[in-house]
Design an enzyme around this catalytic site. Structure first.
Site, PDB file in Angstrom:
ATOM      1  N   SER A   1     -42.986  30.246   3.754  1.00 31.42           N
ATOM      2  CA  SER A   1     -42.258  29.345   3.217  1.00 31.42           C
ATOM      3  C   SER A   1     -43.380  28.772   2.813  1.00 31.42           C
ATOM      4  CB  SER A   1     -41.160  28.618   3.727  1.00 31.42           C
ATOM      5  OG  SER A   1     -41.474  27.763   3.013  1.00 31.42           O
TER       6      SER A   1
ATOM      7  N   TYR B   1     -36.304  22.621   9.447  1.00 36.53           N
ATOM      8  CA  TYR B   1     -36.847  24.404   8.226  1.00 36.53           C
ATOM      9  C   TYR B   1     -38.487  23.763   8.654  1.00 36.53           C
ATOM     10  CZ  TYR B   1     -37.098  27.490   4.848  1.00 36.53           C
ATOM     11  OH  TYR B   1     -37.511  28.247   3.622  1.00 36.53           O
TER      12      TYR B   1
HETATM   13  P1  NAD Z   1     -30.887  34.633   1.645  1.00 39.15           P
HETATM   14  O1  NAD Z   1     -30.331  33.021   1.987  1.00 39.15           O
HETATM   15  O2  NAD Z   1     -30.394  34.739   0.264  1.00 39.15           O
HETATM   16  O3  NAD Z   1     -31.260  35.059   2.815  1.00 39.15           O
HETATM   17  C1  NAD Z   1     -31.252  35.248   3.957  1.00 39.15           C
HETATM   18  C2  NAD Z   1     -30.963  36.617   3.910  1.00 39.15           C
HETATM   19  O4  NAD Z   1     -31.217  35.964   6.386  1.00 39.15           O
HETATM   20  C3  NAD Z   1     -29.119  36.970   4.499  1.00 39.15           C
HETATM   21  O5  NAD Z   1     -29.403  37.927   4.644  1.00 39.15           O
HETATM   22  C4  NAD Z   1     -28.686  36.350   5.410  1.00 39.15           C
HETATM   23  O6  NAD Z   1     -27.712  37.600   5.907  1.00 39.15           O
HETATM   24  C5  NAD Z   1     -30.088  36.759   6.869  1.00 39.15           C
HETATM   25  N1  NAD Z   1     -29.671  35.896   8.079  1.00 39.15           N
HETATM   26  C6  NAD Z   1     -29.176  34.536   8.303  1.00 39.15           C
HETATM   27  N2  NAD Z   1     -28.787  34.383   9.600  1.00 39.15           N
HETATM   28  C7  NAD Z   1     -29.066  35.536  10.158  1.00 39.15           C
HETATM   29  C8  NAD Z   1     -28.745  35.971  11.339  1.00 39.15           C
HETATM   30  N3  NAD Z   1     -28.511  35.744  12.665  1.00 39.15           N
HETATM   31  N4  NAD Z   1     -27.987  37.489  11.728  1.00 39.15           N
HETATM   32  C9  NAD Z   1     -28.974  38.112  11.007  1.00 39.15           C
HETATM   33  N5  NAD Z   1     -29.488  38.159   9.861  1.00 39.15           N
HETATM   34  C10 NAD Z   1     -29.214  36.672   9.387  1.00 39.15           C
HETATM   35  O7  NAD Z   1     -32.150  33.091   0.681  1.00 39.15           O
HETATM   36  P2  NAD Z   1     -33.539  34.007   0.656  1.00 39.15           P
HETATM   37  O8  NAD Z   1     -34.412  33.010   0.152  1.00 39.15           O
HETATM   38  O9  NAD Z   1     -33.623  35.247   1.124  1.00 39.15           O
HETATM   39  O10 NAD Z   1     -34.472  34.305   2.329  1.00 39.15           O
HETATM   40  C11 NAD Z   1     -34.776  34.544   2.590  1.00 39.15           C
HETATM   41  C12 NAD Z   1     -36.565  34.678   3.698  1.00 39.15           C
HETATM   42  O11 NAD Z   1     -37.076  33.433   2.564  1.00 39.15           O
HETATM   43  C13 NAD Z   1     -35.920  33.379   5.163  1.00 39.15           C
HETATM   44  O12 NAD Z   1     -36.693  33.602   5.557  1.00 39.15           O
HETATM   45  C14 NAD Z   1     -36.398  32.254   3.950  1.00 39.15           C
HETATM   46  O13 NAD Z   1     -36.684  30.900   5.187  1.00 39.15           O
HETATM   47  C15 NAD Z   1     -37.307  32.581   2.857  1.00 39.15           C
HETATM   48  N6  NAD Z   1     -38.502  31.811   1.710  1.00 39.15           N
HETATM   49  C16 NAD Z   1     -36.962  31.718   0.707  1.00 39.15           C
HETATM   50  C17 NAD Z   1     -37.705  31.005  -0.033  1.00 39.15           C
HETATM   51  C18 NAD Z   1     -36.577  30.557  -1.175  1.00 39.15           C
HETATM   52  O14 NAD Z   1     -37.314  30.010  -2.500  1.00 39.15           O
HETATM   53  N7  NAD Z   1     -35.593  31.091  -1.597  1.00 39.15           N
HETATM   54  C19 NAD Z   1     -38.970  30.490   0.242  1.00 39.15           C
HETATM   55  C20 NAD Z   1     -39.362  30.414   1.251  1.00 39.15           C
HETATM   56  C21 NAD Z   1     -39.250  31.107   2.198  1.00 39.15           C
END
Ligand code: NAD
Length: 250
Positions: free
Chosen positions: A142, A155
């Site tokens: 991130s 986070y």
């Molecule tokens: P999202 O909430 O759409 O997806 C998160 C995913 O993680 C979902 O599929 C959820 O079911 C899964 N998950 C969470 N806890 C879980 C558990 N205990 N067991 C199994 N699955 C679990 O969000 P996203 O934005 O697609 O996030 C994906 C990754 O990207 C994360 O690690 C997030 O921190 C990272 N990220 C997101 C952003 C952003 O701007 N959206 C930026 C930087 C990093």
């Protein structure tokens, strides 16, 4: 000449592949030729439909915050795919609150899912990859691997820890033929950022700072993961690669 970005014949485990960045990554890895073991708590039907090839898709149902669930995930993927070549640690959660009011539950839940589970799932995968002669691990980090942020203490701790863990594992496992790297997405339109996007002040403040002039779509992040999973990145170890529309360059 062979295509160094091709993932034909490889099996990839992608966590949290039912939605958002994980879904886009699973679709892109499949597009490059990989078989996908999609891991998560929710139904993977939408991802399977997007990949549109049942022979190259397998859903594994698991709550990754429970450590005892992790090694069986790798075992199931190995049994289905005949081996695991690529692990993408994408699943993650976020909890928002002022640091003065932050609860132990919001601390533990985020650290368990975003950091502890990544370590133990990677350990299970790497034990298998070592025996197989190598592999690829790509962590989804991130901007909070580089910056402090506000209202997201656990986070930021988890994603800063993940950057350090990426470097440590790269050093320990490079001699085993395992490349460990991370992709650090900027601001992406997913469930994770819904609260930010619903706050017009925060949304516009973020937008104004992005040189590319727009938030990312999940698909904007996936190409960097394909690259790090491919032979094109065979000499790349321990990087945390920002894919952020220029945010950190500003
Ligand atoms: P999202 O909430 O759409 O997806 C998160 C995913 O993680 C979902 O599929 C959820 O079911 C899964 N998950 C969470 N806890 C879980 C558990 N205990 N067991 C199994 N699955 C679990 O969000 P996203 O934005 O697609 O996030 C994906 C990754 O990207 C994360 O690690 C997030 O921190 C990272 N990220 C997101 C952003 C952003 O701007 N959206 C930026 C930087 C990093």
């Amino acid at each position: 000449m062979s295509n160094p970005f091709s993932l034909e014949g490889r099996t990839a485990v992608v966590t949290g592949a039912n939605t958002g960045i994980g879904q886009a990554v699973a679709v892109a890895l499949a597009g490059a030729g990989a078989k996908i073991a999609a891991v998560g708590r929710s139904t993977m039907n939408e991802t399977m439909e997007r990949i549109n090839d049942e022979s190259r898709f397998h859903a594994i149902h698991a709550d990754l915050s429970v450590t005892t669930n992790l090694a069986p995930v790798i075992d199931e993927a190995v049994e289905w795919g005949g081996g695991v070549d690529i692990l993408v640690n994408n699943a993650g959660i976020i909890r928002r609150n002022a640091a003065l009011d932050f609860t132990e539950d919001d601390w533990d839940a985020v650290l368990d899912t975003n950091l502890k589970s990544v370590f133990f799932l990677s350990q299970a995968a790497a034990r298998h990859m070592k025996a197989r002669g190598g592999g690829r691990i790509v962590n989804i980090a991130s901007l909070l691997s580089f910056q402090g942020g506000i209202r997201i203490a656990s986070y930021t701790a988890s994603k800063s820890g993940l950057a350090g863990l990426t470097r440590l594992l790269a050093c320990e496992w490079a001699p085993l033929g395992i490349n460990v790297n991370a992709v650090a997405p900027g601001y992406v339109v997913t469930n994770n950022t819904e609260a930010l996007r619903n706050d017009p002040v925060r949304y516009n403040a973020i937008l104004d700072r992005i040189p590319a002039g727009h938030w990312a779509k999940p698909e904007d992040i996936a190409g960097a993961v394909v690259y790090l999973a491919s032979d094109a990145a065979s000499y790349v170890h321990g990087v945390v690669l920002p894919v952020d529309g220029g945010w950190l360059a500003r």
